[in-house]
Design a protein around this motif. Structure first.
Motif, PDB file in Angstrom:
ATOM      1  N   THR A  76      85.958  61.119  43.619  1.00  0.00           N
ATOM      2  CA  THR A  76      85.928  59.679  43.401  1.00  0.00           C
ATOM      3  C   THR A  76      87.149  59.302  42.572  1.00  0.00           C
ATOM      4  O   THR A  76      87.424  59.926  41.551  1.00  0.00           O
ATOM      5  N   SER A  78      89.443  56.102  40.762  1.00  0.00           N
ATOM      6  CA  SER A  78      89.347  54.750  40.230  1.00  0.00           C
ATOM      7  C   SER A  78      90.594  54.452  39.415  1.00  0.00           C
ATOM      8  O   SER A  78      91.283  55.377  38.961  1.00  0.00           O
ATOM      9  N   ILE A  80      91.691  52.454  35.981  1.00  0.00           N
ATOM     10  CA  ILE A  80      91.144  51.815  34.792  1.00  0.00           C
ATOM     11  C   ILE A  80      92.286  51.258  33.940  1.00  0.00           C
ATOM     12  O   ILE A  80      93.385  51.805  33.929  1.00  0.00           O
ATOM     13  N   GLU A 160      81.035  59.086  40.838  1.00  0.00           N
ATOM     14  CA  GLU A 160      81.166  57.774  40.201  1.00  0.00           C
ATOM     15  C   GLU A 160      80.518  57.717  38.819  1.00  0.00           C
ATOM     16  O   GLU A 160      81.103  57.125  37.896  1.00  0.00           O
ATOM     17  N   PRO A 161      79.324  58.308  38.603  1.00  0.00           N
ATOM     18  CA  PRO A 161      78.735  58.264  37.262  1.00  0.00           C
ATOM     19  C   PRO A 161      79.643  58.848  36.164  1.00  0.00           C
ATOM     20  O   PRO A 161      79.665  58.341  35.048  1.00  0.00           O
ATOM     21  N   ILE A 163      82.876  58.706  36.043  1.00  0.00           N
ATOM     22  CA  ILE A 163      83.879  57.688  35.727  1.00  0.00           C
ATOM     23  C   ILE A 163      83.253  56.560  34.926  1.00  0.00           C
ATOM     24  O   ILE A 163      83.821  56.091  33.933  1.00  0.00           O
ATOM     25  N   GLU A 164      82.060  56.140  35.314  1.00  0.00           N
ATOM     26  CA  GLU A 164      81.387  55.049  34.583  1.00  0.00           C
ATOM     27  C   GLU A 164      81.063  55.452  33.145  1.00  0.00           C
ATOM     28  O   GLU A 164      81.212  54.640  32.223  1.00  0.00           O
ATOM     29  N   GLU A 165      80.637  56.687  32.938  1.00  0.00           N
ATOM     30  CA  GLU A 165      80.357  57.175  31.582  1.00  0.00           C
ATOM     31  C   GLU A 165      81.635  57.212  30.747  1.00  0.00           C
ATOM     32  O   GLU A 165      81.620  56.850  29.562  1.00  0.00           O
ATOM     33  N   LYS A 167      84.305  55.336  31.229  1.00  0.00           N
ATOM     34  CA  LYS A 167      84.675  53.942  30.957  1.00  0.00           C
ATOM     35  C   LYS A 167      83.842  53.371  29.810  1.00  0.00           C
ATOM     36  O   LYS A 167      84.374  52.653  28.948  1.00  0.00           O
ATOM     37  N   GLN A 168      82.563  53.706  29.771  1.00  0.00           N
ATOM     38  CA  GLN A 168      81.710  53.227  28.685  1.00  0.00           C
ATOM     39  C   GLN A 168      82.182  53.795  27.348  1.00  0.00           C
ATOM     40  O   GLN A 168      82.207  53.083  26.343  1.00  0.00           O
ATOM     41  N   LYS A 171      85.213  51.950  26.359  1.00  0.00           N
ATOM     42  CA  LYS A 171      84.828  50.602  25.924  1.00  0.00           C
ATOM     43  C   LYS A 171      84.283  50.639  24.501  1.00  0.00           C
ATOM     44  O   LYS A 171      84.659  49.811  23.657  1.00  0.00           O
ATOM     45  N   GLU A 178      88.871  45.072  30.073  1.00  0.00           N
ATOM     46  CA  GLU A 178      88.136  44.561  31.238  1.00  0.00           C
ATOM     47  C   GLU A 178      88.683  43.222  31.700  1.00  0.00           C
ATOM     48  O   GLU A 178      88.479  42.835  32.836  1.00  0.00           O
TER      49      GLU A 178
END
Length: 183
Positions: A76, A78, A80, A160-161, A163-165, A167-168, A171, A178
């Protein structure tokens, strides 16, 4: 192969490409030069000619890497957006690699040149350490210094999870961008 037999430039470039295809880690220009009995500058020129011939070779801070096409089990990918200072660079990269992320590059949008990018291929804390050391030794500036710290990374992970973790976590630390306020 005996060292006294001189290869043609074309044959040497073929051997370099074949060698890079087999390696999973970046190869330093100096090591390639020694292996082929030529100067590092000849290797730099050979790599340029191979790239011009559409070989997918990328230059990273760790050395040259053959960019193999993705297979059926694609990763995956992405893009950012981040913002931080030079002093915070290693922290940002460590957050990413600690989540199993490969940081493929850094990209900035320059007013005169358009998109500028640097190939990173950072996947571990050891890679982050080496990159930080190189930046310090060369007293190099970040590409993001051109854009008040704002930059993009193309990242890759198994899913994907991950990458989302990551990103969190970015953040939470205040590195993830964002949206950009109108100026």
């Amino acid at each position: 192969m005996p060292r006294d037999k001189k290869l043609s430039g074309e044959e040497r470039r073929r051997q370099i490409a074949d060698s890079l295809k087999k390696e999973t880690e970046p190869q330093k220009g100096g090591a390639l030069a020694e292996k082929h009995g030529v100067s590092r500058q000849v290797i730099v020129q050979d790599i340029s000619l191979l790239k011009a011939a559409n070989y997918p070779i990328i230059a990273t801070p760790q050395g040259y890497l053959y960019n193999h096409p993705q297979t059926e089990t694609e990763k995956t990918t992405s893009i950012i957006a981040c913002r931080h200072t030079k002093a915070e660079m290693a922290e940002e990269l460590n957050i990413l690699v600690d989540h199993g992320i490969l940081v493929k590059n850094v990209i900035v949008e320059h007013a005169a040149y358009g998109e500028l990018s640097g190939q990173l291929m950072i996947k571990s804390r050891k890679d982050v350490e080496r990159f930080q050391q190189l930046m310090d030794e060369q007293e190099a500036s970040l590409l993001a210094d051109l854009t008040d710290g704002l930059h993009l990374h193309t990242v890759e992970a198994d899913d994907e999870p991950s990458i989302e973790e990551a990103k969190q976590a970015l953040k939470t630390r205040g590195f993830l961008v964002e949206h950009v306020a109108d100026e």
